[in-house]
Motif scaffolding. Structure first.
Motif, PDB file in Angstrom:
ATOM      1  N   ALA A 150       0.829  -1.210   0.000  1.00  0.00           N
ATOM      2  CA  ALA A 150       0.000   0.000   0.000  1.00  0.00           C
ATOM      3  C   ALA A 150       0.864   1.260   0.000  1.00  0.00           C
ATOM      4  N   VAL A 151       1.924   1.259   0.776  1.00  0.00           N
ATOM      5  CA  VAL A 151       2.825   2.420   0.818  1.00  0.00           C
ATOM      6  C   VAL A 151       3.502   2.611  -0.537  1.00  0.00           C
ATOM      7  N   LEU A 152       3.956   1.536  -1.136  1.00  0.00           N
ATOM      8  CA  LEU A 152       4.621   1.618  -2.434  1.00  0.00           C
ATOM      9  C   LEU A 152       3.668   2.142  -3.511  1.00  0.00           C
ATOM     10  N   VAL A 153       2.465   1.590  -3.553  1.00  0.00           N
ATOM     11  CA  VAL A 153       1.479   2.031  -4.549  1.00  0.00           C
ATOM     12  C   VAL A 153       1.022   3.459  -4.237  1.00  0.00           C
ATOM     13  N   GLY A 154       0.890   3.778  -2.962  1.00  0.00           N
ATOM     14  CA  GLY A 154       0.536   5.145  -2.578  1.00  0.00           C
ATOM     15  C   GLY A 154       1.595   6.145  -3.008  1.00  0.00           C
TER      16      GLY A 154
END
Length: 115
Positions: free
Chosen positions: A13-17
């Motif tokens: 989620a952090v990477l995609v965010g």
């Protein structure tokens, strides 16, 4: 729910965010390649929104598993489309970039099904 599932899902989620923020802020290292792949600039807000929604969906999936599964599937389809766009543009050296974002999403989906 396992610790591995939570850690991998939060990482994905952090990477995609981060990727979504890069699109929204029109970071040069994102905008130029996307233009080179033949993607219209008018699509940028939609691409960023899809990534942001997917990242939020992954995190929500820690509480509501069905939403996490749907978000992961949507992101996998998104990054599959990105791989196709890069391949169609014949920028084969760039194929790894969407795969770097897709891999943790796939891992999060697999771990969600195992947990």
């Amino acid at each position: 729910m396992s610790v591995a599932h939570v850690v991998v899902t939060v990482f994905a989620a952090v990477l995609v965010g981060f990727s979504a923020v890069s699109v929204f802020t029109r970071a040069p290292w994102v905008v130029k390649p996307i233009a080179d792949y033949g993607i219209p600039a008018a699509w940028m807000p939609w691409l960023g929104t899809a990534k942001a929604a997917g990242a939020l969906g992954l995190l929500t999936g820690l509480v509501v598993p069905a939403l996490g599964t749907a978000a992961a599937i949507g992101l996998i389809l998104y990054f599959t489309g990105a791989v196709i766009a890069v391949a169609r543009a014949r920028w084969f050296s760039h194929l790894a970039f969407p795969l770097v974002y897709a891999a943790p999403v796939v891992a999060a989906l697999v771990l969600a099904q195992v947990a």
